[in-house]
Design a protein around this motif. Structure first.
Motif, PDB file in Angstrom:
ATOM      1  N   GLU A   1       4.056   5.992  -5.562  1.00 35.04           N
ATOM      2  CA  GLU A   1       4.022   6.222  -7.011  1.00 35.04           C
ATOM      3  C   GLU A   1       3.394   7.557  -7.371  1.00 35.04           C
ATOM      4  N   LYS A   2       2.634   8.145  -6.449  1.00 31.64           N
ATOM      5  CA  LYS A   2       2.048   9.466  -6.685  1.00 31.64           C
ATOM      6  C   LYS A   2       3.066  10.581  -6.466  1.00 31.64           C
ATOM      7  N   ILE A   3       4.204  10.213  -5.837  1.00 26.68           N
ATOM      8  CA  ILE A   3       5.218  11.213  -5.497  1.00 26.68           C
ATOM      9  C   ILE A   3       6.440  11.083  -6.385  1.00 26.68           C
ATOM     10  N   VAL A   4       6.848   9.822  -6.651  1.00 29.27           N
ATOM     11  CA  VAL A   4       8.031   9.537  -7.470  1.00 29.27           C
ATOM     12  C   VAL A   4       7.597   8.689  -8.654  1.00 29.27           C
ATOM     13  N   SER A   5       8.362   8.745  -9.715  1.00 29.98           N
ATOM     14  CA  SER A   5       8.050   7.988 -10.928  1.00 29.98           C
ATOM     15  C   SER A   5       7.727   6.526 -10.605  1.00 29.98           C
TER      16      SER A   5
ATOM     17  N   GLU B   1       0.826  -1.201   0.000  1.00 31.30           N
ATOM     18  CA  GLU B   1       0.000   0.000   0.000  1.00 31.30           C
ATOM     19  C   GLU B   1       0.868   1.262   0.000  1.00 31.30           C
ATOM     20  N   ASN B   2       1.899   1.267   0.810  1.00 30.07           N
ATOM     21  CA  ASN B   2       2.791   2.423   0.873  1.00 30.07           C
ATOM     22  C   ASN B   2       3.572   2.615  -0.421  1.00 30.07           C
ATOM     23  N   PHE B   3       3.934   1.504  -1.062  1.00 28.06           N
ATOM     24  CA  PHE B   3       4.616   1.626  -2.358  1.00 28.06           C
ATOM     25  C   PHE B   3       3.683   2.240  -3.396  1.00 28.06           C
ATOM     26  N   SER B   4       2.400   1.835  -3.359  1.00 29.74           N
ATOM     27  CA  SER B   4       1.422   2.408  -4.299  1.00 29.74           C
ATOM     28  C   SER B   4       1.271   3.908  -4.084  1.00 29.74           C
ATOM     29  N   LEU B   5       1.229   4.323  -2.823  1.00 27.88           N
ATOM     30  CA  LEU B   5       1.135   5.748  -2.513  1.00 27.88           C
ATOM     31  C   LEU B   5       2.385   6.497  -2.964  1.00 27.88           C
TER      32      LEU B   5
END
Length: 485
Positions: free
Chosen positions: A10-14, A4-8
């Motif tokens: 993706e909104k900040i970094v490529s 879940e944190n990795f998915s979030l």
């Protein structure tokens, strides 16, 4: 970081960068998953980053690291120094509970998992090293001597009338004091000289059993790893005798894990007869700080009995140290160290033999000792009474550690028992000698430097003796009396 944190992220970094980082994380987690699934030492060693990630994950499972924890007990894992906390990876609660060193602690799931995994990984290494039928083991935060005491105290409950422990002599204080500390009377059985080797006197052991009565004997306390010219006890024969007489058998395997020969003796002894437990040091076998040992056996219930004899909780430091070491080395890394040790043993024997020959001495013939070697010092003894002990002092001051110089005739009293010829495992060994050992972690450079410094010391002693002889005053011959009466 979970999925879940990795998915979030993706909104900040490529997205491609985050997925690459996620895959890297999964490679660490895959190694941890295999450890948890199999409970075995990984074949290939882990990187330090994987080890630290794993320890960090364990630490956050302990209550002292909970983000909202409110502790009102007397033991809450509080640590005043942040340096101390980091030294222990914030695993502060130790292992076990007041009634059992192997028990799980409700408020320290991470430390409990560490304890269980360490015992499982260590058992795997013992099997890999040669004792394939070992059923159970546990790491105890005691050195070898006190760990032996724990075994003897456990046997007391099974044999309440027993007073004696039969002990083929080995001149090492802690294993002797282990029996006295447990409240038993050691029955010292002198070794027999076979060639240069000191070996178990099986007939004397049998006579002692007959004389004292099997029911009055707590156990036979035998030894594998030892200083030459003593060699490992005849474990197979002792094990058969113990099984026949229904007497427990405890083996002091202090630094024997690193020797396939010592481990084979234990495996064979358990196969043909009786071995109740065998004890080995952590620092000598796994290159970790002093303070821990492994108690292992072939009957899981008896090993559990020993662990329950330990009073109170215990330090997790020895378990943490050996787990980090084995995860870093991996099974292949540890096997490589054992193989290198064997090779350097042959080199040390060859170099010591050449040096001995050059100085009129000889390498004692002790083929049954797979770790320790001995070189005679007959010629040095003949030069001067104090030359042998002087050699030991010279080596120590020249930073040659571990070499033991054994003079003749030393006496030592331990627990009221007088040992004659102490340190030589015999009342009257035929010659003084020097010990050197090829233990795990030794390098070729260690051998080369040791031989160089030993050679220099021997030459210096010989030179000093020659100078002393040449400077001795020469008395004039008696003059004939010509004065008459």
């Amino acid at each position: 970081m979970n999925s879940e944190n990795f998915s979030l992220s993706e909104k900040i970094v490529s997205t491609s960068y985050v997925r690459q980082g996620s895959q890297a994380r999964r490679s660490h987690e895959q190694l941890i998953r295999l450890l948890l699934e199999q409970g075995k030492c990984p074949e290939e060693g882990w990187s330090e980053s994987t080890v630290e990630l794993f320890l960090s994950e364990l630490a956050v499972m302990d209550s002292n690291n909970f983000l909202g924890n409110c502790g009102v007990g007397e033991r809450e894992g509080r640590v005043a120094s942040s340096l101390v906390a980091r030294r222990h990876y914030r695993l502060i609660h130790g292992i076990g509970r007041s009634g059992d060193i192997a028990a799980v602690q409700p408020k320290a799931a991470g430390s409990s998992l560490l304890n269980k995994l360490t015992n499982s990984v260590v058992l795997d290494i013992l099997k890999l090293s040669g004792v394939r039928s070992a059923a159970s083991c546990f790491v105890v935060p005691l050195a070898t001597g006190m760990s032996l005491t724990l075994c003897f105290l456990t046997l007391r409950h099974r044999r309440p009338k027993a007073r004696y422990i039969i002990w083929p002599r080995i001149d090492q204080k802690s294993c002797f004091k282990a029996m006295i500390t447990a409240g038993f009377e050691p029955v010292v059985v002198e070794n027999v000289l076979e060639g240069d080797e000191l070996r178990t006197d099986l007939e004397a052991v049998e006579r002692k059993i007959e004389e004292l009565g099997a029911e009055n004997i707590l156990c036979v306390h035998s030894t594998t790893s030892c200083f030459a010219p003593r060699v490992p006890d005849r474990l197979e024969e002792l094990s058969i005798l113990c099984a026949k007489q229904n007497i427990p058998h405890i083996v002091n395997n202090a630094y024997g894990v690193q020797s396939s020969k010592c481990m084979h003796l234990i495996q064979q002894g358990a196969r043909v007869g009786r071995i109740d437990a065998f004890v080995q040091s952590l620092d000598k076998n796994f290159m970790v700080p002093v303070g821990g040992a492994i108690i292992a056996g072939f009957d899981e219930s008896f090993v559990q009995e020993i662990s329950q004899m330990y009073p109170g909780r215990a330090s997790a430091s020895p378990s943490l140290d050996v787990l980090i070491t084995l995860l870093t080395l991996g099974a292949s890394g540890y096997k490589k160290l054992l193989s290198e040790r064997k090779e350097i043993y042959l080199l040390l024997a060859q170099e010591l033999k050449s040096l001995a020959s050059a100085h009129g001495e000889r390498l004692l013939n002790t083929p049954h000792n797979p770790i320790s070697l001995a070189m005679s010092l007959d010629g040095l003894q003949a030069e001067s009474d104090g030359a042998v002990t002087q050699l030991g002092s010279m080596l120590f001051t020249r930073q040659v550690s571990g070499a033991r110089v054994i003079p003749l005739g030393k006496e030592q009293t331990i627990g009221g028992h007088m040992f004659r010829g102490f340190m030589s495992h015999s009342d009257a060994y035929p010659c003084p000698y020097l010990n050197a050992a090829s233990a795990v972690g030794i390098t070729r450079e260690d051998v080369t430097l040791c031989m160089k410094r030993l050679e220099k010391c021997l030459k210096t002693l010989k030179k000093e003796k020659n100078v002393a002889r040449s400077s001795s005053p020469v008395l004039p011959p008696c003059l004939e009396d010509t004065t008459g009466e």
